[in-house]
Each structure stands twice: as structure tokens, then as C-alpha cells.
Design a protein around this motif. Sequence first.
Motif, mmCIF file in Angstrom:
data_model
loop_
_atom_site.group_PDB
_atom_site.id
_atom_site.type_symbol
_atom_site.label_atom_id
_atom_site.label_comp_id
_atom_site.label_asym_id
_atom_site.label_seq_id
_atom_site.Cartn_x
_atom_site.Cartn_y
_atom_site.Cartn_z
ATOM 1 N N ARG A 126 0.820 -1.210 0.000
ATOM 2 C CA ARG A 126 0.000 0.000 0.000
ATOM 3 C C ARG A 126 0.859 1.268 0.000
ATOM 4 N NH1 ARG A 126 -3.012 0.455 4.436
ATOM 5 N NH2 ARG A 126 -2.106 -1.313 5.512
ATOM 6 N N ILE A 127 1.948 1.255 0.745
ATOM 7 C CA ILE A 127 2.863 2.399 0.743
ATOM 8 C C ILE A 127 3.450 2.590 -0.652
ATOM 9 C CG2 ILE A 127 5.099 3.240 1.592
ATOM 10 C CD1 ILE A 127 4.394 1.872 4.296
ATOM 11 N N ALA A 128 3.892 1.505 -1.263
ATOM 12 C CA ALA A 128 4.493 1.587 -2.598
ATOM 13 C C ALA A 128 3.470 2.062 -3.633
ATOM 14 C CB ALA A 128 5.079 0.232 -2.992
ATOM 15 N N GLU A 129 2.251 1.569 -3.562
ATOM 16 C CA GLU A 129 1.211 1.985 -4.507
ATOM 17 C C GLU A 129 0.911 3.474 -4.374
ATOM 18 O OE1 GLU A 129 -1.871 -0.760 -3.419
ATOM 19 O OE2 GLU A 129 -1.188 -2.278 -4.854
ATOM 20 N N ARG A 130 0.814 3.938 -3.140
ATOM 21 C CA ARG A 130 0.556 5.368 -2.915
ATOM 22 C C ARG A 130 1.728 6.213 -3.415
ATOM 23 N NH1 ARG A 130 -3.006 8.558 0.137
ATOM 24 N NH2 ARG A 130 -2.097 10.581 0.631
ATOM 25 N N ARG A 131 2.940 5.762 -3.140
ATOM 26 C CA ARG A 131 4.123 6.497 -3.593
ATOM 27 C C ARG A 131 4.145 6.592 -5.120
ATOM 28 N NH1 ARG A 131 7.643 10.490 -3.275
ATOM 29 N NH2 ARG A 131 9.609 9.935 -4.237
ATOM 30 N N LEU A 132 3.816 5.519 -5.793
ATOM 31 C CA LEU A 132 3.769 5.520 -7.256
ATOM 32 C C LEU A 132 2.751 6.551 -7.755
ATOM 33 C CD1 LEU A 132 4.718 4.240 -9.940
ATOM 34 C CD2 LEU A 132 2.885 2.571 -9.638
ATOM 35 N N ARG A 133 1.572 6.580 -7.138
ATOM 36 C CA ARG A 133 0.561 7.579 -7.524
ATOM 37 C C ARG A 133 1.073 8.997 -7.276
ATOM 38 N NH1 ARG A 133 -2.795 3.897 -4.984
ATOM 39 N NH2 ARG A 133 -3.012 5.229 -3.140
#
Length: 124
Positions: A106-113
Motif C-alpha cells: 500500500r505504501i508503494a502503490e501510494r508512492r507511485l501515484r
Amino acid sequence: MASRRPTTIAGYIRAAPRESQPHLRRLYAILKSVAPGAMEAIKWGTPFFVEPRFLFAFSAHKVHLNFAPMAAGLEPFRKELQPHQTTRNFLQIPYDQPLPEDLVRRIAERRLRQVRQRKDDAFW
């Protein structure tokens, strides 16, 4: 780490201490699944994911790994991160504890966004 510097993330993981490798392999798989189009590189001796800006990095240490999604990547998750050792920019994950896979994803997905929404040209 071995005396010869790795040039790929797979090489970095192979050169890391044996006890770190399961966590590193799993973290790498999660990050690669979140950002399959990101460029992978070893910068400053550390695995980086770049698209075209810095997304996240990770590094192996004696008894833990660091996952580095920058402060902006960690900030929205500070409450969930309370049981974990963190710094401003890093989530430290001891090898003798389970990898918090869902949280890391979830952290990685948010960072990508976050990175994809930026309009500036800055790397960091």
C-alpha cells in the motif's frame, strides 16, 4: 556484502547476507509488481526504482532491511507504522520479524501515484 559491487538488484540480493535474502526477495517482488515499468538501478550501492523520478529504494543491513519510499511515502501511514521502527524516510524491517507485505504494498502503490501526479522535473 561481497567485495565486488553488484550492478543489478538480483545481484545485490545474492550478495547480501544470507539471513536477509528471503525478506529482500519478497520485498523486491512486491515493489516490482507495484511498479513493473520502473527502471531498476543500483545507485550509491542501493537498489532503486525510478519512473522517471525516484520511487523507492531498499537496502540490506546486518539485522534489518530499510524500505525507503521517502517521507512523503510514509507520512500517510504513520499511524499504521507505529508498531514498526521508522525514521523520517525509512521503514526498518528486522529479519526475525515477518515482512508487513500488505502495508509495504500500500505504501508503494501510494508512492507511485504521488510520483506520477507530480508536474515538476525534480528527481527526488
